[in-house]
Design a protein around this motif. Structure first.
Motif, PDB file in Angstrom:
ATOM      1  N   GLU A  71       0.855  -1.190   0.000  1.00  0.00           N
ATOM      2  CA  GLU A  71       0.000   0.000   0.000  1.00  0.00           C
ATOM      3  C   GLU A  71       0.890   1.239   0.000  1.00  0.00           C
ATOM      4  N   ALA A  72       0.544   2.222  -0.830  1.00  0.00           N
ATOM      5  CA  ALA A  72       1.349   3.446  -0.885  1.00  0.00           C
ATOM      6  C   ALA A  72       0.459   4.628  -1.235  1.00  0.00           C
ATOM      7  N   GLY A  73       0.870   5.803  -0.751  1.00  0.00           N
ATOM      8  CA  GLY A  73       0.077   7.005  -1.001  1.00  0.00           C
ATOM      9  C   GLY A  73       0.469   7.733  -2.275  1.00  0.00           C
ATOM     10  N   ALA A  74       1.696   7.479  -2.726  1.00  0.00           N
ATOM     11  CA  ALA A  74       2.169   8.158  -3.932  1.00  0.00           C
ATOM     12  C   ALA A  74       3.157   7.254  -4.653  1.00  0.00           C
ATOM     13  N   ILE A  75       3.343   7.509  -5.938  1.00  0.00           N
ATOM     14  CA  ILE A  75       4.217   6.661  -6.746  1.00  0.00           C
ATOM     15  C   ILE A  75       5.231   7.523  -7.494  1.00  0.00           C
ATOM     16  N   VAL A  76       6.481   7.093  -7.474  1.00  0.00           N
ATOM     17  CA  VAL A  76       7.484   7.731  -8.333  1.00  0.00           C
ATOM     18  C   VAL A  76       7.866   6.740  -9.428  1.00  0.00           C
ATOM     19  N   LEU A  87       6.104  24.182 -15.653  1.00  0.00           N
ATOM     20  CA  LEU A  87       5.898  24.557 -14.259  1.00  0.00           C
ATOM     21  C   LEU A  87       5.550  23.379 -13.349  1.00  0.00           C
ATOM     22  N   ASN A  88       5.364  22.193 -13.906  1.00  0.00           N
ATOM     23  CA  ASN A  88       5.228  21.006 -13.057  1.00  0.00           C
ATOM     24  C   ASN A  88       6.007  19.855 -13.668  1.00  0.00           C
ATOM     25  N   PRO A  89       7.328  19.996 -13.641  1.00  0.00           N
ATOM     26  CA  PRO A  89       8.185  19.123 -14.436  1.00  0.00           C
ATOM     27  C   PRO A  89       8.272  17.671 -13.983  1.00  0.00           C
ATOM     28  N   VAL A  90       7.873  17.344 -12.763  1.00  0.00           N
ATOM     29  CA  VAL A  90       7.979  15.937 -12.371  1.00  0.00           C
ATOM     30  C   VAL A  90       6.614  15.290 -12.142  1.00  0.00           C
ATOM     31  N   ASP A  91       5.559  15.989 -12.516  1.00  0.00           N
ATOM     32  CA  ASP A  91       4.224  15.413 -12.347  1.00  0.00           C
ATOM     33  C   ASP A  91       3.917  14.458 -13.499  1.00  0.00           C
ATOM     34  N   PHE A  92       3.377  13.301 -13.156  1.00  0.00           N
ATOM     35  CA  PHE A  92       2.971  12.352 -14.188  1.00  0.00           C
ATOM     36  C   PHE A  92       1.463  12.466 -14.405  1.00  0.00           C
ATOM     37  N   GLU A  93       0.954  11.764 -15.385  1.00  0.00           N
ATOM     38  CA  GLU A  93      -0.441  11.860 -15.825  1.00  0.00           C
ATOM     39  C   GLU A  93      -1.477  11.769 -14.702  1.00  0.00           C
ATOM     40  N   ILE A  94      -1.259  10.857 -13.768  1.00  0.00           N
ATOM     41  CA  ILE A  94      -2.294  10.582 -12.774  1.00  0.00           C
ATOM     42  C   ILE A  94      -1.939  11.277 -11.467  1.00  0.00           C
ATOM     43  N   ASP A  95      -2.949  11.884 -10.821  1.00  0.00           N
ATOM     44  CA  ASP A  95      -2.703  12.556  -9.544  1.00  0.00           C
ATOM     45  C   ASP A  95      -1.998  11.607  -8.584  1.00  0.00           C
ATOM     46  N   GLY A  96      -0.989  12.109  -7.909  1.00  0.00           N
ATOM     47  CA  GLY A  96      -0.290  11.278  -6.936  1.00  0.00           C
ATOM     48  C   GLY A  96       0.838  10.457  -7.530  1.00  0.00           C
ATOM     49  N   THR A  97       1.069  10.594  -8.835  1.00  0.00           N
ATOM     50  CA  THR A  97       2.197   9.893  -9.453  1.00  0.00           C
ATOM     51  C   THR A  97       3.178  10.910 -10.024  1.00  0.00           C
TER      52      THR A  97
END
Lengths: 139, 880
Positions: free
Chosen positions: B558-563, B744-754
């Motif tokens: 279980e995890a709250g966020a993914i890198v 302006l959000n260079p490390v954000d992936f497609e899905i919230d929290g990833t």
């Protein structure tokens, strides 16, 4: 202005691209005809053909729809659905001679001048078409 | 404890916002009168910058001090004291330097004739083509032919030996804007090498196809004769001196370290590089503990890279902040809508565009409006809205702001005033009326827009902002440099990490023999908060932001966020240049390994761009730097070894230009071939058509080294499978998205929290990857430090009674947020009794992001897009 016909245009823009494009036209003080009233939705995918038909039967002389460029949709592919849907709607509107009064354009957040230009063009073209013939009948 | 950010350009702004997101109090110091830095000077960048400026202005945790400089820095990590020019002192636990760059001033050289009215620097030219220029971006009369000269004050030992990294692309962007506003202008670009990657490369290809002439040339010079402009240059393709008559010239000026950077370095005792940049490790750490650097102070970088550094610096500088303030109990709106209208007058300026008195009168006459108030500034909004609510308004309309720029801020204010955040609507009478139409018409339109907003706000109902619980643990996929660094960053803030690696060992593409990698492995393995799983293939990922669940074999994590840091794979050059058949042919990666023990070769030839820039795959960015540094290593061990590098462009960005210069001075021979004439290798002989010589050259190498590009196909495929995305597999993520989306959000992936970092995003050098790992880790921390995540309230909602369970919405949802479930539905029939039955209905999951596409596609009209409901939209359009 005199008696010249001033069309009423209803605009639907997505929040991320075309709405921001209209904002940029404003920030850059680019003048365009005041005939358009914009309703903001989050994505062009929210643009329901029913809204377009309602607008036309309610007395709008034209409906302008704006979304993000293909591939740039904030929600990945809402604009593709919009395109498909509006194209299908256009086929139906042809039967009523209303298809030229509905226009879908891709305008990005940095395309303020394009927004002003498209609205100007739309107003000119609808002026040539004259008032929406279905306006009265549905009242 | 406070963190002090020095420099109010985009790097400083983003660092301050990242700090505030984590509950850290921040002081942002800017020596100029306004925030925005050079980004504000770039044509039309304002549309990206402005929302951030508004965010900073409205952020209660950020104090902005403009018009001051820092005069003294004392103390050490945890306890710095900064003395400002006015005498004020600030105590800060950490300092972030974001003092940016100084553009090179070409007037110091007479050969470019900057005094001529039609010779511009690139920054001056931004104003010429800007929409806010007097001509709206149209060129002055008489300018039909325009030339851009690259590398002015870059790659030039007299001014700045380094490459400024950004000029190739900003020139292309300027040309794009220029051509859009002046379609007939002829454009020429004088350049040495084109240094761009990703989607930018396609932009330049497109410009070329559209008729922009790129001329590979050296030492261009501007000649003015009776006011006429001519550029004289050495055409390195044709090998001769040529000249071209032009009407205007734009000098693509480079980025130099700013004067204030040097001063601050002296005040704080920071080490500088020989070129005057701040010396950093890990991309953002300066030589003094507790002081970090981001943006162009350590090397010239693009905005997206500067923002990565800002995020990373903020993460390193932040200590775990205090939780956000408690929200007041929300008032339940009762009875008829009572609407309070605010007219934002923009410091009174709105009144010069429209007749405010008329607007006010008309508004007061609208049914349901009980109060109308004027507010001159954003900072006054809070008090006025609070007083409206106190005086009985249960719906608010704010006229004079923009949905796009201000909506979230206004909703926050409304919520703080005790009203549900969705009981407010904006009427954009400034950008969409006052500023774009003559006064009478603008006034009329403003009244209409206010009417429409009121019609809508009457129909909206309070929406519940669901608070999603958060699993305080992160999942990091990929055990290379990016993944390991991200894990360490997350763990350093006390949050546990599952680090998943598909291979049997950590280390990723660089491998454990690399020093940096070896050190990271040691740190990761000894960190108690990081649970490493190697040889582990993920089978499934489910869930949503704050609550993901990942299945590996039989185990559920279980995890709250993914890198996502799955990296890239070296392209396999099987069959190319006899690789695999001829033992003399090896790849650059193999050479790197062999150099550890030393090689025995009299002649080494390297071929660049094998499996990259081939029409399908883009530039892999790292291969040129790798080749040049390996060539240098060979020369260092044995200066007599002949080294040839066969290339299309040499792309030693930024500080790596130094390696290129060294390599040339040590006798490494660079031969350029054309894209359509790649080198051949037959019977042990490399034949290449050298464009500078205009002739064929033959080399008999003892080693032929292929610089192979990077490939992400299998990784992307896997991500698509696991996360339900639909990304093309032949491109890096940054190539798909492009700088404009990532800026302006260079490390954000497609899905919230990833989040995404490392080579899967775009190939980069280790230092940049480390900064990106820290940035992604930092983003995870600021997410997981919250006790709960407020979810977007304006999402889709299914009326189960009407839903026929057809499943069309399931297919079209871009986020896979709708599923069919069995539900117990109380159903009414036309005659007879209400009956209850179990039927299959659509169910909107927490992945919904509120685009509304499903609502307009549902054949039964069973889905409502809350806040954008049909009834609200129809009541607006009925006013037409």
């Amino acid at each position: 202005m005199g008696d010249e016909f001033e069309p009423k245009i209803l605009g639907f823009t997505c929040n991320w691209c075309t709405y921001a494009g209209a904002d940029l036209a404003g920030t850059s003080r680019i003048q365009y005809p005041p005939n358009i009233r914009i309703i903001r939705v989050m994505c062009s995918g929210r643009m329901d053909p029913m809204f377009v038909i309602k607008a036309l039967t309610n007395g709008a002389d034209g409906v302008f729809l704006g979304g993000c460029h293909p591939g740039d949709c904030h929600y990945t592919k809402g604009n593709y659905y919009a395109r498909r849907r509006i194209n299908a709607l256009r086929e139906i509107l042809k039967a009523f001679g209303l298809d030229e009064r509905v226009r879908l354009r891709w305008i990005s957040a940095s395309e303020g001048p394009q927004f002003a230009e498209e609205v100007t063009k739309m107003v000119e073209d609808v002026k040539k078409l004259g008032p929406n013939p279905y306006k009265e009948e549905t009242l | 404890m406070t963190v002090c950010v020095i420099g109010g350009g985009i790097s400083g702004i983003m660092a301050a916002l990242a700090l505030s997101r984590r509950g850290t109090e921040t002081v942002l110091i800017e020596s100029g009168e306004t925030l925005g830095g050079h980004m504000a000077e770039i044509a039309d960048c304002i549309s990206g910058l402005e929302p951030k400026l508004i965010e900073v202005e409205a952020d209660p945790l950020i104090e902005v001090i403009t018009g001051v400089t820092v005069e003294k820095i004392d103390g050490s990590r945890g306890n710095f004291t900064l003395t400002l020019s006015g005498g004020r002192t600030i105590n800060a636990s950490s300092i972030i330097l974001a003092t940016g760059y100084t553009p090179f001033d070409p007037s110091v050289w007479s050969r470019y004739h900057l005094e001529h009215p039609n010779v511009y620097t690139s920054l001056e030219f931004e104003r010429v083509i800007s929409l806010s220029s007097p001509t709206g971006g149209r060129l002055p009369d008489g300018i039909r032919r325009i030339g851009f000269i690259q590398c002015i004050g870059s790659r030039d030992p007299r001014a700045n030996p380094l490459c400024s990294s950004v000029c190739c692309m900003y020139t292309a962007n300027e040309i794009k804007t220029l051509k859009a506003r002046n379609p007939d202008v002829e454009v020429y670009v004088f350049f040495m090498d084109i240094r761009v990657a990703g989607r930018d490369e396609r932009t330049i290809d497109k410009l070329k196809r559209e008729g922009v002439t790129y001329i590979r040339s050296r030492v261009p010079e501007v000649i003015t004769d009776d006011g006429k402009l001519t550029v004289r240059y050495e055409d390195t393709g044709a090998g001769e001196l040529k000249s071209l008559d032009l009407d205007a010239v734009v000098l693509a000026i480079g980025l130099l370290p700013s004067g204030s950077t040097r001063k601050l370095a002296e005040l704080a005792g920071l080490e500088l590089t020989e070129e005057g940049y701040i010396k950093v490790s890990d991309g953002v750490r300066t030589s003094v503990d507790g002081i970090y650097a981001c943006g162009c102070v350590a090397a010239p970088v693009r905005i997206s890279d500067a923002v990565v550094q800002a995020e990373a610096a903020a993460s390193l500088a932040s200590e775990d902040g205090s939780p956000p303030p408690e929200m007041p109990e929300l008032i339940e709106p009762e009875g008829e809508p009572a609407i309070g209208l605010i007219i934002f007058t923009d410091n009174g300026t709105l009144g010069s565009y429209i007749d405010l008195e008329k607007v006010r009168e008309a508004a007061l006459a609208i049914d349901g409006v009980i109060q109308v108030k004027e507010v001159p500034s954003l900072s006054g909004l809070e008090a006025e809205i609070a007083s409206l609510v106190k005086d009985g308004s249960n719906r608010i309309v704010v006229a004079g702001l923009s949905h796009r720029k201000h909506e979230e801020m206004v909703r926050d204010v409304v919520e703080r005033a005790g009203l549900n955040r969705y009981l407010v609507e904006i009427a954009n009478i400034r950008e969409h009326a006052a500023w774009v139409h003559p006064p009478d018409e603008a006034t009329r339109k403003s009244i209409d827009l206010i009417r429409m907003a009121i019609a809508k706000v009457r129909e909206v109902s309070p929406l519940k902002v669901e608070l999603l619980p958060v699993t305080r643990r992160a999942l990091v996929i990929g055990g290379g440099v990016a993944g390991m660094r991200a894990s360490l960053e997350i763990a350093s803030h006390g949050i546990g990490v599952y680090l998943i690696e598909r291979e049997e060992k950590l280390g990723g593409m660089l491998g454990e023999s690399n020093e940096i990698v070896a050190d990271l492995i040691k740190q990761v393995e000894s960190n108690e908060l990081i649970q490493v799983m190697t040889g582990a293939e993920i089978d499934r990922i489910e869930g949503y932001i704050g609550n993901f669940s990942c299945t590996i074999r039989d185990e559920k994590l279980e995890a709250g966020a993914i890198v996502i840091a799955t990296g890239a794979k070296r392209f396999e050059p099987a069959g190319l240049y006899s690789y695999g058949d001829d033992p003399k042919v090896i790849t650059q990666a193999e050479l790197t390994r062999r150099l550890e023990t030393g090689i025995d070769a009299g002649t080494v030839a390297m071929i660049q761009c094998v499996g990259s820039r081939d029409g399908e795959r883009g530039c892999s960015r790292v291969c040129c730097i790798e080749a040049v540094s390996n060539a240098l290593a060979i020369k260092e061990k044995n200066p007599d070894t002949e080294v040839f590098i066969l290339h299309k462009d040499i792309r030693t960005y930024g500080i790596y230009e130094k390696l290129y210069r060294d390599a040339r001075s040590k006798g490494v021979i660079f031969l350029r071939f054309d894209e359509d004439k790649p080198p051949k290798y037959e019977n042990g002989i490399v034949t290449v058509f050298d464009t500078l010589l205009g002739d064929e050259i033959q080399i008999r190498p003892d080693l032929l080294v292929l610089s192979t590009g990077l490939d992400v196909a299998d990784r992307m495929q896997k991500i698509n499978e696991l996360l339900g995305t639909d990304l093309p597999t032949d491109k890096f993520y940054a190539e798909v998205k492009g700088e404009s989306h990532l800026r302006l959000n260079p490390v954000d992936f497609e899905i919230d929290g990833t989040f995404i970092a490392g080579a899967i995003k775009l190939p980069k050098m280790v230092d940049e990857v480390i900064a990106e790992g820290i940035a992604a880790g930092g983003r995870v921390c600021s997410l997981l430090q919250q006790e709960a995540i407020p979810r977007e309230g304006a999402v889709a909602l299914v009326d189960e009674e009407i839903c026929s369970g057809c499943g069309i919405c399931v297919q079209i949802c871009p986020f896979g947020a709708i599923e069919l479930v069995q539900s117990l539905v109380e159903e009414r029939v036309t005659y007879g009794w209400p009956i209850t039955e179990i039927k299959e209905v659509a169910h909107v999951t927490k992945l919904c992001r509120g685009c509304g596409t499903c609502a307009s596609l549902c054949p039964s009209s069973a889905i409502r897009h809350q806040f954008f409901e049909d009834v609200g939209i129809l009541s607006q359009l009925e006013l037409i």
